[in-house]
Write an enzyme that holds these catalytic residues in place. Structure first.
Site, mmCIF file in Angstrom:
data_model
loop_
_atom_site.group_PDB
_atom_site.id
_atom_site.type_symbol
_atom_site.label_atom_id
_atom_site.label_comp_id
_atom_site.label_asym_id
_atom_site.label_seq_id
_atom_site.Cartn_x
_atom_site.Cartn_y
_atom_site.Cartn_z
ATOM 1 N N TYR A 178 9.120 1.160 10.390
ATOM 2 C CA TYR A 178 9.265 2.252 9.421
ATOM 3 C C TYR A 178 10.721 2.648 9.280
ATOM 4 O O TYR A 178 11.444 2.732 10.286
ATOM 5 C CB TYR A 178 8.491 3.490 9.870
ATOM 6 C CG TYR A 178 6.997 3.386 9.755
ATOM 7 C CD1 TYR A 178 6.352 3.526 8.524
ATOM 8 C CD2 TYR A 178 6.214 3.182 10.886
ATOM 9 C CE1 TYR A 178 4.978 3.455 8.433
ATOM 10 C CE2 TYR A 178 4.828 3.116 10.794
ATOM 11 C CZ TYR A 178 4.216 3.254 9.561
ATOM 12 O OH TYR A 178 2.863 3.188 9.477
ATOM 13 N N HIS A 222 0.842 -1.200 0.000
ATOM 14 C CA HIS A 222 0.000 0.000 0.000
ATOM 15 C C HIS A 222 0.871 1.241 0.000
ATOM 16 O O HIS A 222 2.083 1.159 0.248
ATOM 17 C CB HIS A 222 -0.943 0.011 1.216
ATOM 18 C CG HIS A 222 -0.238 0.057 2.551
ATOM 19 N ND1 HIS A 222 0.124 -1.070 3.245
ATOM 20 C CD2 HIS A 222 0.189 1.109 3.309
ATOM 21 C CE1 HIS A 222 0.727 -0.720 4.386
ATOM 22 N NE2 HIS A 222 0.785 0.592 4.437
ATOM 23 N N HIS A 247 0.145 -1.676 14.874
ATOM 24 C CA HIS A 247 -0.914 -0.706 14.569
ATOM 25 C C HIS A 247 -2.228 -1.276 15.108
ATOM 26 O O HIS A 247 -2.518 -2.459 14.874
ATOM 27 C CB HIS A 247 -1.131 -0.591 13.054
ATOM 28 C CG HIS A 247 -0.036 0.082 12.294
ATOM 29 N ND1 HIS A 247 0.509 1.284 12.656
ATOM 30 C CD2 HIS A 247 0.569 -0.260 11.130
ATOM 31 C CE1 HIS A 247 1.417 1.634 11.747
ATOM 32 N NE2 HIS A 247 1.482 0.713 10.815
ATOM 33 N N GLU A 256 7.865 1.022 4.683
ATOM 34 C CA GLU A 256 7.350 0.247 5.812
ATOM 35 C C GLU A 256 7.428 -1.234 5.433
ATOM 36 O O GLU A 256 7.152 -1.596 4.291
ATOM 37 C CB GLU A 256 5.887 0.633 6.077
ATOM 38 C CG GLU A 256 5.210 -0.175 7.190
ATOM 39 C CD GLU A 256 3.724 0.150 7.365
ATOM 40 O OE1 GLU A 256 3.082 0.595 6.391
ATOM 41 O OE2 GLU A 256 3.207 -0.059 8.478
ATOM 42 N N HIS A 286 4.464 7.145 3.111
ATOM 43 C CA HIS A 286 5.290 5.951 2.969
ATOM 44 C C HIS A 286 4.755 4.999 1.909
ATOM 45 O O HIS A 286 3.594 5.055 1.527
ATOM 46 C CB HIS A 286 5.447 5.206 4.298
ATOM 47 C CG HIS A 286 4.193 4.596 4.853
ATOM 48 N ND1 HIS A 286 3.388 5.242 5.770
ATOM 49 C CD2 HIS A 286 3.606 3.395 4.643
ATOM 50 C CE1 HIS A 286 2.365 4.455 6.095
ATOM 51 N NE2 HIS A 286 2.464 3.326 5.425
ATOM 52 N N HIS A 315 -5.916 -2.181 3.486
ATOM 53 C CA HIS A 315 -5.736 -0.962 2.683
ATOM 54 C C HIS A 315 -4.829 -1.202 1.476
ATOM 55 O O HIS A 315 -3.853 -1.945 1.544
ATOM 56 C CB HIS A 315 -5.248 0.236 3.488
ATOM 57 C CG HIS A 315 -4.005 0.037 4.323
ATOM 58 N ND1 HIS A 315 -3.428 -1.175 4.588
ATOM 59 C CD2 HIS A 315 -3.237 0.948 4.967
ATOM 60 C CE1 HIS A 315 -2.362 -1.008 5.350
ATOM 61 N NE2 HIS A 315 -2.226 0.268 5.591
HETATM 62 FE FE LIG Z 1 1.409 1.629 6.195
#
Ligand SMILES: [Fe+2]
Ligand code: FES
Lengths: 306, 96
Positions: free
Chosen positions: A253, A150, A244, A263, A212, A198
């Site tokens: 990251y 993503h 997360h 990431e 990112h 996502h």
């Molecule tokens: Fe991400």
């Protein structure tokens, strides 16, 4: 119409192509699949299509464009209408404009980012193949992610760009972050109906910027191992492995040699179009992003954009 | 070994050493002087400072965060700045 399947590629600007290729092949662990003047094409080991990442020599870093793969060539003309109805200007990119690619449509998001949709792309396949495949091939290098997963971008008007993706492009919203009064949308996570939490996400910030680009690894341990590999190669790690709450993924990251944030993202839940959108209130945004520390761990996380 | 002096801001009058191989940013942080930073790759602009006096070499730096007009005024990205003489550095001028 069949619609969008997934994010298929990102084209990143880098300031020194050789250094970038060394990093994306030996540290990230992608394979070079082709090159032309000022550009190198790469793919992850588990991706079938010709490429998912294009590195482009430039005098500043950032995202040149990113693109979604649609299922049928005919979908392009359908999307062309919808995008124009929404009021975005659009152009056709002719077949062969880039290596391995067929025709594409290109337009600008309400946040100023450039997006393409395409269907036709050469397939290179994977080393494990389609017949009685082994789970992974020999000779993997570096983090060796499965795929480009993503991109997260910043923009002033998160609400409108969300409306564009959901209404014109048929994506779904898995999660949103609303201001405490509920008036403003400051974060938005969207996916094509592919199970991923996502394919693209936005947080409120300056237009046209990249926060990112993320690569998918399988497990929490792979995130830890990725961080080991980054340290071994003296890569700047910004956020050490953590969780997360948004998407439920695990993350580390870090920055590429030109300052684009990357990431390594693992797991995350599976979601479907009939699932409700999860809402975060802005006062809890750091619980959502860094579930353990529940605060902004590094000021750079909100400020370093390319 | 060169000497770098900070001329303003929170670290006014702080002095640190930099051998010219290591970046201004890395040398400062090792000696406890916290210049803010993000990417350490010349891309994000968070480590921007202004060299008030002295010579330095500059590594590849983004034109988006450090345009030519700023380069001629000796603005620079600490993560891509390598001293070639003793330096006087303004941190506040970098907060553009
Ligand atoms: Fe991400
Ligand atoms: S830390 Fe990003 S430009 Fe220096």
């Amino acid at each position: 119409m069949m619609g969008i399947m997934r994010i298929g590629r990102a084209q990143l600007r880098v300031m020194d192509l050789d250094t970038a290729v060394d990093y994306y092949t030996n540290v990230i662990g992608l394979d070079v699949v082709g090159q032309e003047a000022g550009k190198v094409y790469l793919k992850a080991w588990d991706e079938w299509d010709h490429h998912s990442l294009i590195l482009q020599q430039a005098d500043s870093p950032g995202l040149d464009h990113f693109a979604f793969k649609v299922e049928k060539e005919d979908d392009l003309s359908e999307f062309e209408k919808k995008v124009e109805q929404f009021g975005c200007t659009l152009k056709r990119i002719s077949k062969g404009a880039r290596l391995g690619e067929g025709e594409a449509i290109r337009f600008e998001l309400p946040t100023g980012h450039q997006v393409e949709l395409y269907s036709e792309i050469e397939q290179l396949g994977t080393k494990v193949g389609v017949l009685n495949p082994h789970p992974w091939p020999d000779g993997l290098r570096g983090i060796a992610p499965h795929r480009l997963d993503h991109v997260l971008l910043t923009g002033e008007d998160v609400k409108t760009v969300t409306r564009f993706f959901t209404e014109a492009l048929g994506l779904y919203q898995s999660e949103q972050v609303l201001s405490v009064d509920g008036e403003d949308m400051v974060g938005s996570f969207m996916y094509a109906a592919n199970g991923k939490p996502h394919d693209v996400a936005f947080i409120k910030g300056p237009d046209k910027k990249l926060h990112h680009a993320a690569f998918y690894v399988e497990h929490w341990y792979d995130v830890l191992k990725a961080a080991d590999i980054l340290s071994k190669h003296d890569v700047t790690v910004e956020i050490t492995p953590t969780r997360h709450a948004m998407t439920r993924g695990q993350t580390v990251y870090f920055f590429d040699p030109s300052g684009n944030r990357n990431e390594a993202f693992a797991s995350g839940y599976i979601t479907y179009p009939d699932f409700p959108t999860i809402t975060w209130t802005e006062d809890k945004i750091m619980h959502g992003i860094f579930y353990h520390r529940r605060m902004l761990i590094e000021e750079s996380y909100m400020k370093a954009l390319t | 070994m060169f000497t770098v002096q900070i001329v303003d801001g929170q670290w006014k009058d702080a002095v640190f050493a930099c051998d010219g191989q290591e970046s201004l940013l890395d040398a400062a942080r090792k000696q406890g002087i916290k210049i803010s930073f993000g990417c350490r790759g010349g891309g994000c602009g968070m480590c921007k400072v202004k060299v008030q006096a002295g010579r330095f070499e500059r590594g590849v730096s983004s034109k988006a965060v450090l345009p030519d007009e700023e380069r001629v005024l000796n603005y620079t990205l600490a993560c891509k700045t390598y001293p070639r003489s003793n330096l006087c550095v303004s941190m506040e001028a970098g907060d553009t």
